[in-house]
Design an enzyme around this catalytic site. Structure first.
Site, PDB file in Angstrom:
ATOM      1  N   ASP A 155      -4.213  -7.323  -2.373  1.00 35.64           N
ATOM      2  CA  ASP A 155      -2.981  -7.975  -1.933  1.00 35.64           C
ATOM      3  C   ASP A 155      -3.034  -9.498  -1.993  1.00 35.64           C
ATOM      4  OD1 ASP A 155      -4.535  -8.666   0.349  1.00 35.64           O
ATOM      5  OD2 ASP A 155      -3.876  -6.883   1.418  1.00 35.64           O
TER       6      ASP A 155
ATOM      7  N   ASN B 161      -9.399  -5.162  -1.230  1.00 36.83           N
ATOM      8  CA  ASN B 161      -7.944  -5.311  -1.241  1.00 36.83           C
ATOM      9  C   ASN B 161      -7.459  -6.021  -2.490  1.00 36.83           C
ATOM     10  OD1 ASN B 161      -7.981  -4.011   1.128  1.00 36.83           O
ATOM     11  ND2 ASN B 161      -7.562  -5.781   2.414  1.00 36.83           N
TER      12      ASN B 161
ATOM     13  N   CYS C  96      -2.127  -4.032 -29.532  1.00 36.01           N
ATOM     14  CA  CYS C  96      -2.282  -2.599 -29.851  1.00 36.01           C
ATOM     15  C   CYS C  96      -1.147  -1.736 -29.331  1.00 36.01           C
ATOM     16  CB  CYS C  96      -3.615  -2.076 -29.320  1.00 36.01           C
ATOM     17  SG  CYS C  96      -3.598  -1.767 -27.539  1.00 36.01           S
TER      18      CYS C  96
ATOM     19  N   GLY D 144     -12.047  -2.552   8.623  1.00 33.08           N
ATOM     20  CA  GLY D 144     -10.846  -1.887   8.104  1.00 33.08           C
ATOM     21  C   GLY D 144     -11.029  -1.160   6.796  1.00 33.08           C
TER      22      GLY D 144
ATOM     23  N   PRO E 236       0.660  -0.876   4.070  1.00 36.71           N
ATOM     24  CA  PRO E 236      -0.018   0.371   4.452  1.00 36.71           C
ATOM     25  C   PRO E 236      -1.374   0.502   3.779  1.00 36.71           C
ATOM     26  CG  PRO E 236       1.894   0.819   3.040  1.00 36.71           C
ATOM     27  CD  PRO E 236       1.889  -0.647   3.302  1.00 36.71           C
ATOM     28  N   ASP E 237      -2.310   1.151   4.486  1.00 40.71           N
ATOM     29  CA  ASP E 237      -3.605   1.429   3.849  1.00 40.71           C
ATOM     30  C   ASP E 237      -3.482   2.725   3.049  1.00 40.71           C
ATOM     31  OD1 ASP E 237      -3.635   3.420   5.731  1.00 40.71           O
ATOM     32  OD2 ASP E 237      -5.391   2.727   6.810  1.00 40.71           O
ATOM     33  N   PHE E 238      -4.608   3.280   2.632  1.00 36.15           N
ATOM     34  CA  PHE E 238      -4.573   4.544   1.889  1.00 36.15           C
ATOM     35  C   PHE E 238      -4.494   5.741   2.822  1.00 36.15           C
ATOM     36  CE2 PHE E 238      -6.857   3.735  -2.459  1.00 36.15           C
ATOM     37  CZ  PHE E 238      -5.671   3.238  -2.962  1.00 36.15           C
ATOM     38  N   ARG E 239      -5.449   5.761   3.778  1.00 36.63           N
ATOM     39  CA  ARG E 239      -5.759   7.049   4.402  1.00 36.63           C
ATOM     40  C   ARG E 239      -5.287   7.244   5.832  1.00 36.63           C
ATOM     41  NH1 ARG E 239      -9.656   5.718   0.885  1.00 36.63           N
ATOM     42  NH2 ARG E 239     -10.149   7.275  -0.704  1.00 36.63           N
TER      43      ARG E 239
ATOM     44  N   HIS F 167     -12.091  -4.953  -6.263  1.00 35.29           N
ATOM     45  CA  HIS F 167     -11.197  -4.044  -6.974  1.00 35.29           C
ATOM     46  C   HIS F 167     -10.092  -4.804  -7.704  1.00 35.29           C
ATOM     47  CE1 HIS F 167     -12.576  -0.423  -4.312  1.00 35.29           C
ATOM     48  NE2 HIS F 167     -13.490  -0.820  -5.174  1.00 35.29           N
TER      49      HIS F 167
ATOM     50  N   ARG G 211     -10.776   1.594  13.166  1.00 31.92           N
ATOM     51  CA  ARG G 211     -10.171   2.532  14.117  1.00 31.92           C
ATOM     52  C   ARG G 211     -11.112   3.702  14.406  1.00 31.92           C
ATOM     53  NH1 ARG G 211      -4.640   2.501  12.068  1.00 31.92           N
ATOM     54  NH2 ARG G 211      -3.850   0.953  13.497  1.00 31.92           N
TER      55      ARG G 211
HETATM   56  P1  CNA Z   1      -8.488   3.340   3.430  1.00 28.91           P
HETATM   57  O1  CNA Z   1      -9.255   4.457   2.849  1.00 28.91           O
HETATM   58  O2  CNA Z   1      -7.029   3.550   3.635  1.00 28.91           O
HETATM   59  O3  CNA Z   1      -9.182   3.017   4.852  1.00 28.91           O
HETATM   60  C1  CNA Z   1      -8.634   2.079   5.727  1.00 28.91           C
HETATM   61  C2  CNA Z   1      -9.431   2.131   7.021  1.00 28.91           C
HETATM   62  O4  CNA Z   1      -8.950   1.120   7.868  1.00 28.91           O
HETATM   63  C3  CNA Z   1      -9.287   3.455   7.773  1.00 28.91           C
HETATM   64  O5  CNA Z   1     -10.536   3.859   8.267  1.00 28.91           O
HETATM   65  C4  CNA Z   1      -8.328   3.120   8.914  1.00 28.91           C
HETATM   66  O6  CNA Z   1      -8.555   3.880  10.085  1.00 28.91           O
HETATM   67  C5  CNA Z   1      -8.646   1.669   9.141  1.00 28.91           C
HETATM   68  N1  CNA Z   1      -7.520   0.911   9.683  1.00 28.91           N
HETATM   69  C6  CNA Z   1      -6.279   0.779   9.167  1.00 28.91           C
HETATM   70  N2  CNA Z   1      -5.547  -0.034   9.928  1.00 28.91           N
HETATM   71  C7  CNA Z   1      -6.348  -0.419  10.960  1.00 28.91           C
HETATM   72  C8  CNA Z   1      -6.157  -1.244  12.086  1.00 28.91           C
HETATM   73  N3  CNA Z   1      -4.997  -1.869  12.313  1.00 28.91           N
HETATM   74  N4  CNA Z   1      -7.178  -1.398  12.950  1.00 28.91           N
HETATM   75  C9  CNA Z   1      -8.366  -0.780  12.744  1.00 28.91           C
HETATM   76  N5  CNA Z   1      -8.608   0.007  11.685  1.00 28.91           N
HETATM   77  C10 CNA Z   1      -7.599   0.193  10.804  1.00 28.91           C
HETATM   78  O7  CNA Z   1      -8.675   2.002   2.612  1.00 28.91           O
HETATM   79  P2  CNA Z   1     -10.012   1.400   1.992  1.00 28.91           P
HETATM   80  O8  CNA Z   1      -9.805  -0.053   1.953  1.00 28.91           O
HETATM   81  O9  CNA Z   1     -11.225   1.924   2.626  1.00 28.91           O
HETATM   82  O10 CNA Z   1      -9.973   2.001   0.535  1.00 28.91           O
HETATM   83  C11 CNA Z   1     -10.166   1.190  -0.511  1.00 28.91           C
HETATM   84  C12 CNA Z   1      -8.962   1.122  -1.435  1.00 28.91           C
HETATM   85  C13 CNA Z   1      -7.691   0.912  -0.708  1.00 28.91           C
HETATM   86  C14 CNA Z   1      -9.111  -0.062  -2.300  1.00 28.91           C
HETATM   87  O11 CNA Z   1      -9.442   0.303  -3.568  1.00 28.91           O
HETATM   88  C15 CNA Z   1      -7.762  -0.799  -2.297  1.00 28.91           C
HETATM   89  O12 CNA Z   1      -7.376  -1.164  -3.572  1.00 28.91           O
HETATM   90  C16 CNA Z   1      -6.825   0.149  -1.694  1.00 28.91           C
HETATM   91  N6  CNA Z   1      -5.698  -0.401  -0.959  1.00 28.91           N
HETATM   92  C17 CNA Z   1      -5.566  -1.748  -0.794  1.00 28.91           C
HETATM   93  C18 CNA Z   1      -4.492  -2.241  -0.088  1.00 28.91           C
HETATM   94  C19 CNA Z   1      -4.358  -3.720   0.087  1.00 28.91           C
HETATM   95  O13 CNA Z   1      -4.737  -4.472  -0.814  1.00 28.91           O
HETATM   96  N7  CNA Z   1      -3.838  -4.190   1.211  1.00 28.91           N
HETATM   97  C20 CNA Z   1      -3.546  -1.366   0.469  1.00 28.91           C
HETATM   98  C21 CNA Z   1      -3.731   0.004   0.276  1.00 28.91           C
HETATM   99  C22 CNA Z   1      -4.804   0.477  -0.442  1.00 28.91           C
END
Ligand code: CNA
Length: 380
Positions: free
Chosen positions: A193, A191, A245, A281, A117-120, A210, A307
């Protein structure tokens, strides 16, 4: 993890994204690209469409959602078809050899197809599902002061995020193919991961801005700690403790309020050299990473695959050299791969790599060695 960084480059979130002024296409570019074959004639035909058509092309699918935009064509003076839309335009620039130094900027959206899963994203994103971690607000899970007080919520999440459970997807392999074609200057990923490395993008082409789970250290005194031991402790529900420490040890994932890795600062050299920026993404909400996209030259095309519109792509009108394709990332990347004629090659690479068969012959490797070479080849 480096400690000597300016506060400007600390990871802070969320914040606004800096804007750039609208710029025009460099007139020298058209001189450099005088039509010498029918492909170039096609390309110039696209360049000379009306401002309204050009605007639609830049906006890509967002204004053509009811039709298969990238399959649509504009007729050209030479009579051959010209793919329309953001992907068509960028694909053609690449095929014409005008792009040789691509910088990819990526976020959690490139890994959702791998099941992470992503964050938002509403509903499925981590921020919408944090109740089980018992934290006061979503960002607390990556807040270094909160971690110092209570590392357990992050360690619970870390158990799910630790590399090993997930596999790279088509989007990762597309980026690896950019490298194999000799077109990838650098990939900057937020990412953690590890899927970029897992799919074979070599270390020197990758900036994990990151951090990652590959190393670990005390969050107080930064004394390194064996990453595998830290993982075992976390997986067993224990807190790894610094032998120097007695502070809690954490994987070197960059938290809000922490310094970014040394490698991140390579951006000062990379971004001015880019001749195409691909943004994939990410919500572009986390600074200083988000503002990187504003550091390419104003004449450099920026392609957003996401998206929804984010960062500078939220404003209207778009900057002249900005293009976006909205929708599912895997679909968009596949369409671009098809335009480039790479789709089968990417599938072969992905299948052989994922099956561990190593039957894929890296075109960059003239000796015929089938191993995962980090060498590159060029499409030109
Ligand atoms: P975010 O803020 O969750 O944004 C993700 C973006 O990707 C959003 O705009 C979504 O609409 C878009 N999105 C998600 N899935 C799809 C898809 N299938 N097709 C098209 N668009 C899509 O995450 P960010 O990466 O912007 O934020 C940065 C953070 C998230 C970093 O510091 C990471 O450490 C952190 N993170 C990383 C992971 C990972 O490593 N896989 C997972 C979750 C969070």
């Amino acid at each position: 993890m480096s400690k000597a960084k300016s506060s400007r480059d600390r990871r802070i979130a969320p914040s606004g994204v800096a804007r750039v002024t609208r710029s025009s296409i460099n007139p020298q570019d058209s001189q450099r690209t005088k039509p010498t074959d029918s492909g170039l004639v096609d390309d110039l035909s696209l360049m000379s469409v009306s401002e309204q058509q050009a605007s639609l092309a830049r906006k890509g699918k967002s204004h053509q959602t009811s039709s298969p935009s990238t399959k649509a064509v504009l007729s050209s003076p030479s009579g051959s078809s010209v793919p329309r839309g953001a992907l068509g335009t960028i694909g053609r620039l690449m095929k014409l050899g005008r792009v040789r130094n691509i910088v990819v900027v990526a976020g959690a959206g490139i890994s959702t197809a791998s099941g992470i899963p992503d964050f938002r994203t509403p509903g499925t994103g981590l921020y919408a599902n944090l109740a089980k971690y018992d934290i006061p607000y979503p960002e607390a899970i990556f807040n270094i002061d909160y971690f110092s007080d209570n590392p357990h919520p992050f360690f619970s999440l870390a158990k799910e995020l630790y590399p090993g459970h997930h596999r790279p997807n088509y989007v990762h392999y597309f980026i690896r193919m950019l490298h194999q074609k000799g077109l990838l200057l650098r990939m900057y990923t937020q990412n953690i991961d590890g899927l970029e490395k897992l799919c074979g993008i070599p270390d020197d082409k990758l900036v994990e801005a990151h951090g990652s789970f590959a190393t670990a250290a005390c969050h107080l005194c930064y004394t390194p700690y064996p990453a595998e031991e830290a993982k075992q402790a976390i997986m067993n529900g224990n807190v790894p403790i610094c032998t120097f420490c007695a502070g809690a040890v954490k994987p070197n994932v960059v938290f809000f309020g922490e310094d970014l890795p040394e490698k991140y600062f390579q951006h000062a050299e990379d971004f001015p050299k880019a001749d195409l920026l691909m943004i994939m993404g990410t919500s572009l909400k986390i600074e200083p990473f988000a503002s990187l996209v504003n550091t390419v030259k104003s004449t450099v095309p920026r392609l957003l695959l996401n998206r929804d519109p984010v960062g500078p792509f939220e404003r209207r009108p778009l900057r002249r050299c900005d293009y976006m394709e909205l929708g599912d990332l895997s679909d968009s990347v596949r369409k671009l791969a098809e335009i480039l004629g790479w789709h089968t090659e990417i599938q072969d690479l992905m299948n052989s790599h994922e099956n561990g068969l190593c039957s894929y012959t890296d075109p960059s490797n003239s000796s015929g060695d089938n191993s995962d070479s980090s060498e590159t080849d060029s499409m030109h």
